[in-house]
Design a protein around this motif. Structure first.
Motif, mmCIF file in Angstrom:
data_model
loop_
_atom_site.group_PDB
_atom_site.id
_atom_site.type_symbol
_atom_site.label_atom_id
_atom_site.label_comp_id
_atom_site.label_asym_id
_atom_site.label_seq_id
_atom_site.Cartn_x
_atom_site.Cartn_y
_atom_site.Cartn_z
ATOM 1 N N PRO A 20 -58.275 31.935 -37.433
ATOM 2 C CA PRO A 20 -59.727 32.134 -37.443
ATOM 3 C C PRO A 20 -60.133 33.594 -37.608
ATOM 4 O O PRO A 20 -61.290 33.894 -37.907
ATOM 5 C CB PRO A 20 -60.189 31.602 -36.086
ATOM 6 N N LYS A 21 -59.174 34.513 -37.420
ATOM 7 C CA LYS A 21 -59.515 35.939 -37.487
ATOM 8 C C LYS A 21 -59.203 36.547 -38.851
ATOM 9 O O LYS A 21 -59.417 37.752 -39.052
ATOM 10 C CB LYS A 21 -58.740 36.694 -36.399
ATOM 11 N N LEU A 22 -58.658 35.740 -39.747
ATOM 12 C CA LEU A 22 -58.270 36.303 -41.051
ATOM 13 C C LEU A 22 -59.477 36.872 -41.787
ATOM 14 O O LEU A 22 -59.380 37.912 -42.439
ATOM 15 C CB LEU A 22 -57.593 35.217 -41.890
ATOM 16 N N GLN A 23 -60.602 36.174 -41.664
ATOM 17 C CA GLN A 23 -61.816 36.664 -42.322
ATOM 18 C C GLN A 23 -62.236 38.013 -41.750
ATOM 19 O O GLN A 23 -62.686 38.881 -42.472
ATOM 20 C CB GLN A 23 -62.924 35.631 -42.107
ATOM 21 N N GLU A 24 -62.054 38.164 -40.424
ATOM 22 C CA GLU A 24 -62.428 39.434 -39.785
ATOM 23 C C GLU A 24 -61.550 40.556 -40.322
ATOM 24 O O GLU A 24 -62.000 41.685 -40.513
ATOM 25 C CB GLU A 24 -62.243 39.344 -38.273
ATOM 26 N N ILE A 25 -60.274 40.245 -40.555
ATOM 27 C CA ILE A 25 -59.363 41.275 -41.085
ATOM 28 C C ILE A 25 -59.853 41.684 -42.478
ATOM 29 O O ILE A 25 -59.873 42.867 -42.826
ATOM 30 C CB ILE A 25 -57.911 40.756 -41.133
ATOM 31 N N GLU A 26 -60.265 40.698 -43.242
ATOM 32 C CA GLU A 26 -60.758 40.980 -44.590
ATOM 33 C C GLU A 26 -62.018 41.853 -44.519
ATOM 34 O O GLU A 26 -62.170 42.830 -45.249
ATOM 35 C CB GLU A 26 -61.035 39.642 -45.304
ATOM 36 N N ARG A 27 -62.891 41.485 -43.545
ATOM 37 C CA ARG A 27 -64.121 42.265 -43.374
ATOM 38 C C ARG A 27 -63.782 43.689 -42.931
ATOM 39 O O ARG A 27 -64.376 44.659 -43.344
ATOM 40 C CB ARG A 27 -65.011 41.590 -42.329
ATOM 41 N N MET A 28 -62.762 43.767 -42.083
ATOM 42 C CA MET A 28 -62.320 45.075 -41.599
ATOM 43 C C MET A 28 -61.856 45.924 -42.785
ATOM 44 O O MET A 28 -62.141 47.118 -42.875
ATOM 45 C CB MET A 28 -61.161 44.857 -40.623
ATOM 46 N N ARG A 29 -61.165 45.268 -43.703
ATOM 47 C CA ARG A 29 -60.656 45.991 -44.882
ATOM 48 C C ARG A 29 -61.827 46.546 -45.701
ATOM 49 O O ARG A 29 -61.793 47.680 -46.184
ATOM 50 C CB ARG A 29 -59.826 45.037 -45.749
ATOM 51 N N LEU A 30 -62.900 45.746 -45.780
ATOM 52 C CA LEU A 30 -64.018 46.167 -46.618
ATOM 53 C C LEU A 30 -64.920 47.199 -45.957
ATOM 54 O O LEU A 30 -65.356 48.150 -46.580
ATOM 55 C CB LEU A 30 -64.858 44.928 -47.004
#
Ligand code: SF4
Length: 905
Positions: free
Chosen positions: A118-128
Motif C-alpha cells: 500500500p505504500k508503493l504509491q507513496e514511494i513514487e510520490r516521494m520520488r517526484l
C-alpha cells in the motif's frame, strides 16, 4: 479556526453539535463516539441527530473515485506477496527483498512485502516531490519497489481489483447531494489531511477547527521506573474516583500499550480500578486462536514432545478426551520420545509405542496415528475449503461436541472461534478473487494473519477507557493520563517503510509528526498528566521526548508507596495504626477471608494435635501397619510428608521432559551389580582380591549386556544420552572391584535383592525391606560374619552422621535390614556384623558399623524400635503435625500443598 484551551474546544464542539445545519467531522470513530457521549451526557438537549457527526475516514471516502473494481485486503496483499516470492524468476530479480541463503524466510518476507504494497504509491510520490528523502533509500530498495509496483499493478489490473491506499481525493468524485456545511475538527491529526489539502480545489462549505497548544504549559513527570509510574497513576485515578468522578471524565493513553498491557491490567485489578482497554487482543491470545496456532506448531516441530505437550496439555481447550492426551504425553516422557516423522518407521512415537509391552500403549498408538493424520491434512490443505473441512474433522476428533459453537453471540470462546472461522472464509474469498488454485502453507498464512488481527469482545464491561497513543487523538476529557511517553514510544514518523534501516527515516525531520501529536495531546484535556520512566518494564533505559528537554519541562518524581501492605508495615514499625480506607475489592476480599481463610480449619492435619484416627486407614484394614525404611525416614522427617504420600497417596506428577531419567539409571546400575556378583559367586565362590583382573572381564560383560538391552528398549533416550550413560557409569562401576577387595575380600554373596518382612505383633507393625545384597564370610571356627550392602547412585551422607544416632537416625535403612535379618526365620542368618552403603559415584563403601561395633549396631536398632512404637502411637492418636525444617522442606514434594512451609524463615 484555532482553539487554544480545553474550554474553547468543548464550547466549540458543543456549538457545532447544536447547529442542525452543520456536520461535525472528527479524526476517528473513537472521537465521534466520545463527543456524541459527551454531548448527550452534558448538553441540555441530551439528544443528537445521528447524521450530525462523521469520522474523517468516512468523510474522505466520499472524495475518492468509485468503480466496479473490488478493493484489496490484507489477505490478498499477502497472497500476492507469497506467490510473487515463490516464483523463482521474480525472486531472483529482487535485490533487497530476498535472502537467497535462507529460502525458508519467504514467509516472513512475504509479510513485509505485503505491508509495503500500500505504500508503493507513496514511494513514487516521494520520488517526484521529495527527491531528497527518496535518495536516502538504498538503491536496491528503490529498484525493488519499482519492480514490485509494476508486478502489483499488473496483478490488480488483471483481476479487476484496486488498492484503496492509491486513490487520491478529488471534488469531482463527490456524490450528488453531499454538499452541506462540514466542520472538520483537529485536521492536524487526521490521517491523509495533507494529501486532502493538495486537492486542486477545496470546497468552501468545509471549515476546520484546530487545537493549538502554544499557550499551554506542560511538563513531563519522570519516574525511576515504569512500575512506579504506573502505581502513581493508579493511585491518582483511585483518588479521583473516590471523589466521585465519572469514568467518562477520565481517559488513559499509553505510549506502548502492548508492552504495558499486562502490568496495567494487573495493577488495576489490585487497586480495584475498572479499566476498559479499548484495543482488542489478537485471536491467538484466546484458546480458539491458540488452537489454530498449535496445529501449525505441532506440525512445524515434527510432533516433538514439547510441541505436543504444550498443545495437548493446554487446560483452556474443551478436550474430548483429555485423559488419553495426558497418558500419551506421560508415555512420551517415559519412552523418551523426541519427535515424530512423516515416515511411520522413523516416527519416534509410532516406533516406541508399537514396541512397548505395556498393554494400554496400543490404544495410545491408535489415537496418535489418528491425530497425526488429521493434523497433517490441516497443514497439507492448499485451498480454504479443504482447510476448513480438515479443521472441522480435527475439531470433531479433539474437542467436546458443541463446545465452541460456530455462531457469533455465544460465549466469548465461541465468538472468537466464529471470528477465526469467518477469517478463514475471508481467506477463501481472497484466494478465489486472486485466481490462485493452490497456496502452499495456507494454515501458516492464516495463523500469521490471525496474529495481526484484533478481536474486540462485544460486551466490554464499563470502565475508564485505555487507548494506544494516537488512537485517542481528538478526545478531550477532563483528566487525561498519558503514560509511558518516552521519545521512542510516542515517535510518529510518516514514510516509515518496512525493512528500511531506522536512521534513514528517523533522521528525516520532514517526516517527523511527533511534535504535532504531542501538541495536540497537551491541549486536549482540562488536566493532562504526561509521564514516563527512566527504566522500562523490560529494564531498558528510555529517553524523554525532545520537546520537554528543549522547553526545560522535566519534573523528577519520587514515588512513595501507599498500598495496603506498605501502610501496614509502616503502622507496625511506628507501633500505631493509621486509618486506611479499603477499596470495594479489598473489602470484599476481607469479608470473604473472615468467612474462610481466617477461620481455624475444621480438620488441620498439619497441626500437631489429634484430629481423627488415621490408624485404620494406615493399616488398610489389615490390623497392622506395614512399615519400610523409606516410610520411617519420611515420617521422622515430617509426619505430614508421610501422610501425603502413604495415607493420601499423593504422588508428584511431572510433565517435564528429562534427558536423563535418574530412577531408571539407578535400576540399571543395581541390575549390573547383581549380575556381576552372581557371576563372581559362580566363578570363585567368594570374592578374591587377587582375581580382580578376571572380575573386570565379568563386570564389563554385565555392563555391556544391561546397557545394550536398555539401548534397544522402547524407553531408551536418544542415542547420545545412552552413550553418555554407558560411558559415565561404565567407568564409575569399575571402582567397585578395588573397593570390594578392600572391604569384603573373602566374603561370598549370599543373596541379591532379597525381600524380607516380619510381623511384630506387640507393636502391630509389619516391617519390610528389600536388601540389595547380603554377604557372608565363613570362619574356620565355624562362625559366620554377615554383612549388608545398599547401593546408592549418589550418596550424600557420611558415617559420622550416625555417631549421634541417639538424637535421630539419618536413615533407618541399614538398622532396619539388620533387625529384619536377625528376627526373620527365612534367612537363618545371625546378627549383621557389617552394614555399609556403596556410593557408585564416589566408588567407595561407607560402613555405618563394622565388626566389633555391636554396641553401635544394637543402639541403632533400639532407636529404630523406639521409632516404630512412636509412629504407631502417633497414628493411633491421629497426630500428624508437620515438623517443618530447612532440611525436611528443602526437597519436599508436597511444598505446594503444605501450609506449614511458611513457618520457615
Ligand atoms: S513442606 Fe515441610 S512441613 Fe510441609 S510437608 Fe513438606 S516437609 Fe513437612
Amino acid at each position: 479556526m484555532i482553539l487554544y484551551s480545553y474550554g474553547d474546544i468543548r464550547a466549540m464542539v458543543h456549538r457545532s453539535l447544536d447547529d442542525a445545519s452543520m456536520v461535525s467531522v472528527f479524526p476517528t470513530e473513537t472521537a465521534v463516539r466520545f463527543w456524541t457521549n459527551d454531548y448527550v451526557r452534558t448538553s441540555e438537549k441530551g439528544i443528537l441527530r445521528h447524521d450530525s457527526t462523521m469520522a474523517w475516514d468516512t468523510f474522505r471516502s466520499h472524495f475518492l473515485p468509485t468503480g466496479d473494481a473490488a478493493p484489496v485486503n490484507g489477505f490478498i496483499r499477502h497472497l500476492f506477496a507469497l506467490h510473487l516470492l515463490g516464483d523463482p524468476d521474480t525472486a531472483a530479480s529482487l535485490q533487497w527483498f530476498r535472502h537467497p541463503t535462507f529460502p525458508e524466510s519467504v514467509g516472513n518476507l512475504a509479510s513485509t512485502v505485503a505491508s509495503l504494497l500500500p505504500k508503493l504509491q507513496e514511494i513514487e510520490r516521494m520520488r517526484l516531490v521529495k527527491g531528497e528523502s527518496y535518495d536516502r533509500l538504498p538503491l536496491a530498495y528503490r529498484n525493488d519497489a519499482a519492480r514490485l509496483q509494476v508486478a502489483y499493478g499488473d496483478f490488480l489490473a488483471k483481476r479487476n481489483l484496486f488498492e484503496p491506499r492509491y486513490l487520491l481525493p478529488s471534488v469531482g468524485n463527490l456524490p450528488s447531494g453531499f454538499e452541506r456545511n462540514y466542520r472538520i475538527f483537529f485536521p492536524e491529526v487526521c490521517d491523509g489531511w495533507e494529501e486532502f489539502t493538495l486537492m486542486s480545489h477545496v470546497p468552501a462549505w468545509i471549515e476546520t477547527c484546530s487545537a493549538d497548544a502554544s499557550k499551554t504549559e506542560s511538563s513531563l513527570q519522570v519516574y525511576e521506573n515504569e512500575l512506579m509510574e504506573l502505581r502513581a497513576c493508579m493511585r491518582r485515578i483511585g483518588e479521583l474516583l473516590d471523589t466521585g468522578q465519572d469514568f467518562a471524565d477520565i481517559v488513559v493513553t499509553v505510549g506502548n500499550l502492548e508492552r504495558w498491557r499486562p502490568y496495567l491490567e494487573h495493577e488495576a485489578l489490585l487497586c480495584d480500578i475498572p479499566l476498559a482497554i479499548v484495543e482488542g487482543l489478537s485471536p491467538l491470545q484466546y484458546p480458539p486462536g491458540r488452537f489454530f496456532q498449535s496445529i501449525q506448531e505441532v506440525h512445524a516441530q515434527s510432533f516433538s514432545l514439547d510441541a505436543m505437550k504444550s498443545f495437548l496439555l493446554d487446560p483452556r481447550m474443551p478436550w474430548k478426551d483429555a485423559k488419553v492426551q495426558r497418558d500419551l504425553i506421560l508415555r512420551g516422557l517415559e519412552l523418551s520420545v523426541v519427535q515424530g516423522n512423516p515416515n511411520p518407521r522413523k516416527d519416534d512415537w509410532q516406533v516406541k509405542l508399537a514396541r512397548s509391552l505395556v498393554k494400554t500403549d496400543a490404544q495410545l498408538l491408535i489415537w496418535y496415528k489418528a491425530f497425526k493424520v488429521r493434523i497433517s491434512s490441516v497443514v497439507a490443505a492448499k485451498d480454504a475449503e479443504s482447510l476448513m473441512q480438515a479443521v472441522y474433522v480435527l475439531q470433531e476428533f479433539l474437542l467436546e461436541t458443541g463446545s465452541w459453537s460456530e455462531t457469533e453471540g455465544g460465549d466469548l470462546h465461541s465468538s472468537v472461534y466464529a471470528y477465526c472461522l469467518h477469517q478463514l472464509s475471508e481467506l477463501g474469498k481472497a484466494v478465489r478473487s486472486c485466481g490462485f488454485t493452490t497456496t502452499q502453507a495456507l494454515v501458516s498464512l492464516f495463523v500469521q494473519f490471525l496474529g495481526k488481527q484484533q478481536y474486540i469482545p462485544r460486551d466490554r464491561p464499563p470502565g475508564i477507557p485505555v487507548f494506544s497513543y494516537t488512537v485517542s487523538a481528538g478526545l478531550c476529557p477532563r483528566y487525561h493520563f498519558l503514560l509511558g511517553c518516552t521519545q521512542e514510544d510516542i515517535g510518529q514518523h510518516t514514510d516509515q517503510l518496512p525493512l528500511v534501516p531506522e536512521p534513514i527515516w528517523r533522521d528525516d525531520a520532514a517526516n517527523d509528526r511527533t511534535g504535532l501529536f504531542l501538541d495536540h495531546y497537551r491541549v486536549m484535556a482540562r488536566q493532562v498528566h504526561i509521564s514516563m520512566a527512566q527504566a522500562t518494564f523490560g529494564n531498558s533505559s528510555a529517553l524523554a521526548p525532545s520537546w520537554f528537554v528543549d522547553h526545560d519541562a522535566i519534573e523528577m518524581q519520587r514515588y512513595v508507596p501507599a498500598d495496603a501492605r506498605t501502610r501496614e508495615q509502616a503502622a507496625w514499625a511506628a507501633a500505631g495504626a493509621t486509618p486506611f480506607k479499603a477499596n470495594a475489592m479489598q473489602s470484599r476480599w476481607f469479608d470473604q477471608a473472615c468467612r474462610t481463610a481466617f477461620l481455624p480449619p475444621r480438620f488441620d492435619m498439619a497441626d500437631n494435635k489429634a484430629v481423627f484416627s488415621v490408624w485404620d486407614r494406615s493399616c488398610k484394614g489389615e490390623g497392622h501397619l506395614s512399615l519400610s525404611a523409606t516410610a520411617l525416614d519420611m515420617f521422622f522427617a515430617c509426619p505430614m510428608k508421610w501422610a501425603s504420600s502413604y495415607l493420601l497417596h499423593l504422588g508428584k506428577g511431572t510433565f517435564d521432559t528429562v534427558s536423563l531419567d535418574h530412577a531408571a539409571v539407578g535400576i540399571l546400575l543395581h541390575e549390573i551389580l547383581a549380575r556381576f556378583f552372581q557371576r563372581v559367586r559362580e566363578e570363585s565362590g567368594v570374592f578374591r582380591k587377587e582375581l580382580v583382573d578376571r572380575y573386570e572381564v565379568l563386570l564389563s560383560a554385565s555392563i555391556d549386556e544391561v546397557f545394550t538391552r536398555f539401548a534397544h528398549s522402547p524407553q531408551a533416550p536418544v542415542h547420545t544420552t545412552v552413550q553418555y550413560i554407558a560411558e559415565r557409569y561404565g567407568t564409575e562401576l569399575k571402582a567397585i572391584l578395588n573397593a570390594e577387595g578392600d572391604m569384603f575380600d573373602g566374603f561370598a554373596s549370599w543373596g541379591f535383592e532379597i525381600s524380607l518382612e516380619h510381623l511384630y505383633a506387640q507393636s502391630d507393625c509389619l516391617l519390610n525391606g528389600r536388601i540389595d545384597r547380603i554377604l557372608v564370610q565363613d570362619h574356620a571356627d565355624g562362625t559366620q560374619t554377615v554383612a549388608v550392602v545398599d547401593y546408592k547412585k549418589t550418596y550424600r551422607g557420611s558415617r559420622k552422621a550416625y555417631d549421634n544416632y541417639a538424637q535421630g537416625l539419618p536413615s533407618h535403612q541399614l538398622p532396619l535390614y539388620a533387625k529384619l535379618i536377625r528376627d526373620s526365620d527365612s534367612t537363618e542368618l545371625g546378627q549383621v556384623g557389617t552394614a555399609a552403603f556403596y556410593s557408585i559415584e564416589k566408588g567407595k563403601y561407607i560402613p555405618i558399623w563394622e565388626e566389633s561395633q555391636e554396641e553401635r549396631r544394637d543402639g541403632m536398632i533400639a532407636i529404630l524400635e523406639e521409632h516404630m512404637l512412636h509412629m504407631v502411637d502417633a497414628l493411633r492418636q491421629g497426630r500428624l503435625g508437620a515438623t517443618p525444617s530447612k532440611q525436611a522442606c528443602a526437597n519436599c514434594d508436597y511444598r505446594q500443598i503444605c501450609r506449614r512451609r511458611y513457618a520457615l524463615v
